[in-house]
Design an enzyme around this catalytic site. Structure first.
Site, PDB file in Angstrom:
ATOM      1  N   LEU A   4       1.327  -7.557 -12.453  1.00 21.94           N
ATOM      2  CA  LEU A   4       1.313  -7.100 -11.037  1.00 21.94           C
ATOM      3  C   LEU A   4       0.353  -7.242 -10.427  1.00 21.94           C
ATOM      4  CD1 LEU A   4       3.365  -3.723 -11.288  1.00 21.94           C
ATOM      5  CD2 LEU A   4       4.444  -5.958 -10.854  1.00 21.94           C
ATOM      6  N   ASP A   5       0.103  -7.831  -8.964  1.00 24.71           N
ATOM      7  CA  ASP A   5      -1.010  -7.924  -8.344  1.00 24.71           C
ATOM      8  C   ASP A   5      -1.851  -6.519  -8.189  1.00 24.71           C
ATOM      9  OD1 ASP A   5      -0.568 -10.551  -7.547  1.00 24.71           O
ATOM     10  OD2 ASP A   5       0.317  -9.894  -5.751  1.00 24.71           O
ATOM     11  N   LYS A   6      -2.999  -6.316  -7.931  1.00 30.50           N
ATOM     12  CA  LYS A   6      -3.743  -5.439  -8.110  1.00 30.50           C
ATOM     13  C   LYS A   6      -3.324  -4.319  -7.193  1.00 30.50           C
ATOM     14  CE  LYS A   6      -8.547  -3.772  -7.210  1.00 30.50           C
ATOM     15  NZ  LYS A   6     -10.158  -4.044  -6.931  1.00 30.50           N
ATOM     16  N   THR A  24      -0.408  -3.977  -6.050  1.00 28.66           N
ATOM     17  CA  THR A  24       1.259  -3.704  -6.119  1.00 28.66           C
ATOM     18  C   THR A  24       1.559  -2.575  -7.123  1.00 28.66           C
ATOM     19  OG1 THR A  24       1.843  -6.031  -5.332  1.00 28.66           O
ATOM     20  CG2 THR A  24       3.486  -4.732  -6.664  1.00 28.66           C
ATOM     21  N   ARG A  50       6.027 -11.703  -1.443  1.00 26.92           N
ATOM     22  CA  ARG A  50       5.136 -11.685  -0.051  1.00 26.92           C
ATOM     23  C   ARG A  50       5.405 -12.995   0.623  1.00 26.92           C
ATOM     24  NH1 ARG A  50      -0.400 -10.261  -2.688  1.00 26.92           N
ATOM     25  NH2 ARG A  50      -1.321 -10.090  -0.846  1.00 26.92           N
TER      26      ARG A  50
END
Length: 297
Positions: free
Chosen positions: A133-135, A137, A231
């Site tokens: 996961l993105d930082k 998220t 996104r």
């Protein structure tokens, strides 16, 4: 504690190597086994990958020790573990924490914290993040406890669901049930992505949960797994995530994009039993829903 995998041969006749490859053990794992302290037993006797096996034979596969990355250190910080078995963990990752160490930050991530957790549990392998996961998220993050689990899960179908808060208008109902738009890297930018005819096929399932006066809660399911897929898809339709400054989202009271990995499920590759974990909506997103009088699932 010696970690091993047990198989009962069902094929009429084959070799150990071919049979293990068929079960999902990668060629790299077999090589690592041979050179880094692993071994293979057939009916309790050590054998090479070329050894012939038949139906009814029992194979014990003991993986070799995975090479250690000495730059990545264990960090004694807490993790919210939603699910754990012999092969996998599902972590409820908070926003602001990296999934894996980056070149600019080797000091704290889910992996750093899991290395410490593994030490306390006498687990001698190293974690492999499956659903990074993105930082910024939050939510469900699937981790394999070793390279074998990583290889096994690649043969399983993962169902990944997300909740997101997006900017709203009167046309919101017209978003298609499946957003099907190819995604590519923005030329000259190492991070940003865009919808482009030159991109890779990308599909996101979309469902409106509830519309609020200033924003709306939506539920999404990934059919493909492109970088920044949700996104980019929502921004391309004119509905960026709240807080997503990279893709034009309003900052409101958020310090990150309003995206949460709410649920993950899959059939366990060894038991074939359904594994399912859910992560509750975190406080920062729940507060916005409360202000907008949006009921959260």
């Amino acid at each position: 504690m010696i970690r091993y995998y047990k198989f009962r041969v069902e094929d009429k006749r084959t070799t150990v190597g071919k049979y293990l490859r068929k079960q999902g053990i990668s060629k790299r794992a077999l090589i690592n086994c041979r050179h880094n302290g692993g071994f293979i037993l057939v009916n309790k006797k050590r054998r090479m990958t070329s050894y012939a096996v038949k139906a009814g034979d029992v194979i014990h596969f003991v993986p070799g020790i995975e090479p250690e990355n000495k730059k990545v250190k264990a960090v004694d910080k807490s993790l919210d573990i939603l699910y754990e078995d012999e092969l996998f963990l599902i972590i409820n990752k908070p926003a602001g924490l990296l999934s894996t160490p980056s070149k600019s930050d080797l000091t704290d991530s889910v992996v750093n914290r899991l290395l410490s957790y593994f030490q306390t549990q006498s687990i001698t392998t190293k974690p492999h993040v499956i659903t990074r996961l993105d930082k910024d998220t939050s939510g469900c993050l699937l981790v394999a406890k070793d390279a074998i689990g990583h290889a096994f899960i690649q043969q399983s179908k993962l169902d990944k669901y997300y909740l997101a808060l997006i900017q709203t208008d009167d046309q919101l109902q017209q978003i298609p049930a499946v957003i099907d738009r190819p995604i590519a890297r923005v030329s000259g930018d190492a991070i940003k992505r865009e919808v482009s005819t030159k991109g890779k096929e990308s599909q996101t399932e979309y469902q409106l949960v509830q519309k609020g006066p200033n924003c709306s809660l939506v539920r999404l399911k990934l059919r493909t797994g492109r970088t920044h897929q949700i996104r980019v898809h929502l921004a391309s339709l004119g509905y960026p995530l709240l807080g997503d400054q990279l893709y034009g989202g309003q900052t409101v009271d958020l310090k990150r994009q309003a995206l949460h990995a709410s649920q993950i499920s899959f059939n366990h590759p060894l038991t074939q039993q359904k594994v399912k974990a859910q992560a509750p909506l975190p406080q920062d997103l729940a507060l916005i829903c409360q202000k907008e009088q949006i009921k959260t699932p």
